[in-house]
Design an enzyme around this catalytic site. Sequence first.
Site, mmCIF file in Angstrom:
data_model
loop_
_atom_site.group_PDB
_atom_site.id
_atom_site.type_symbol
_atom_site.label_atom_id
_atom_site.label_comp_id
_atom_site.label_asym_id
_atom_site.label_seq_id
_atom_site.Cartn_x
_atom_site.Cartn_y
_atom_site.Cartn_z
ATOM 1 N N GLU A 1 0.572 -1.090 -0.147
ATOM 2 C CA GLU A 1 0.190 0.146 -0.203
ATOM 3 C C GLU A 1 0.866 1.544 0.129
ATOM 4 O OE1 GLU A 1 -2.739 -0.244 3.376
ATOM 5 O OE2 GLU A 1 -2.792 -2.410 3.101
ATOM 6 N N ASP B 1 -4.402 8.259 11.362
ATOM 7 C CA ASP B 1 -3.680 6.772 11.309
ATOM 8 C C ASP B 1 -2.751 7.989 12.464
ATOM 9 O OD1 ASP B 1 -3.299 5.849 9.069
ATOM 10 O OD2 ASP B 1 -3.103 7.989 8.438
#
Length: 268
Positions: free
Chosen positions: A50, A61
């Site tokens: 990714e 995140d």
Amino acid sequence: MASKLSAVLAAAKNENRAALIGYLPAGFPTVDGGIAAVKALIEGGCDVVEVGLPHSDPVLDGPTIQTADDIALRGGVRIKDVLRTVAEAAAAHPGTAVLVMTYWNPVERYGVARFAADLAAAGGAGVILPDLPVEESDEWRKAAGEHGLDTVFVVAPSSKDPRLAEVTAAGSGFVYAAAVMGVTGTRAAVGNLAEDLVARTRATTDLPVCVGLGVSNADQAAQVAAFADGVIVGSAFVQRILDAADEAAGLAAVRGLAAELAEGVRRR
């Protein structure tokens, strides 16, 4: 005909193991350094990579990836650099599926049809869109389908069963099970939430279910591989680069961690 991503995941399944999926943001620590780092993930043993599209407010995140995104953005990374990262990784390793993981806003600004066309031209296999509601995804999924790209959606332990069914019906490639409540990041232990989420998700779909919950070593990878179709690792790779004395040491560190994790997903 199976998509590139589906074929890679099926190959891992045929080996009676989970796939190893590695994440790194483009442009980190530099554009060229990031390309080399993504290639190092693959060389170490990742089946799927990714490539993150750095965002100024990566709300889903944890601090490690936020730090990497900030470094990439301060270095001037652009979408063209993300696409170049995909292109170089895909060309160097044609047996690996290369995805882009991005928040929706940059794709919308770039142009939905344009992004799909340019990603496919770069050799990309699909996109992970953690913040795009499936109800608002028709335009993207149409453009992605026209270019043979998979669209991976994210589910969480808070997702109720009817919602899981809606999300999995809309997605393709695999389902990303974000099994820690809250932001991403490495964890000291693998919790029970992950296994329960995988079981509930599998009840709604035949798609592979891949888990991201902060895995950082081979033992944790082996634990997750026992019940998931894929093990997703991001923060641990980013941390190895942040901790490295120089770029060469960072590349060696991520290649070594990928090899360790690849061994973990192959344990019986």
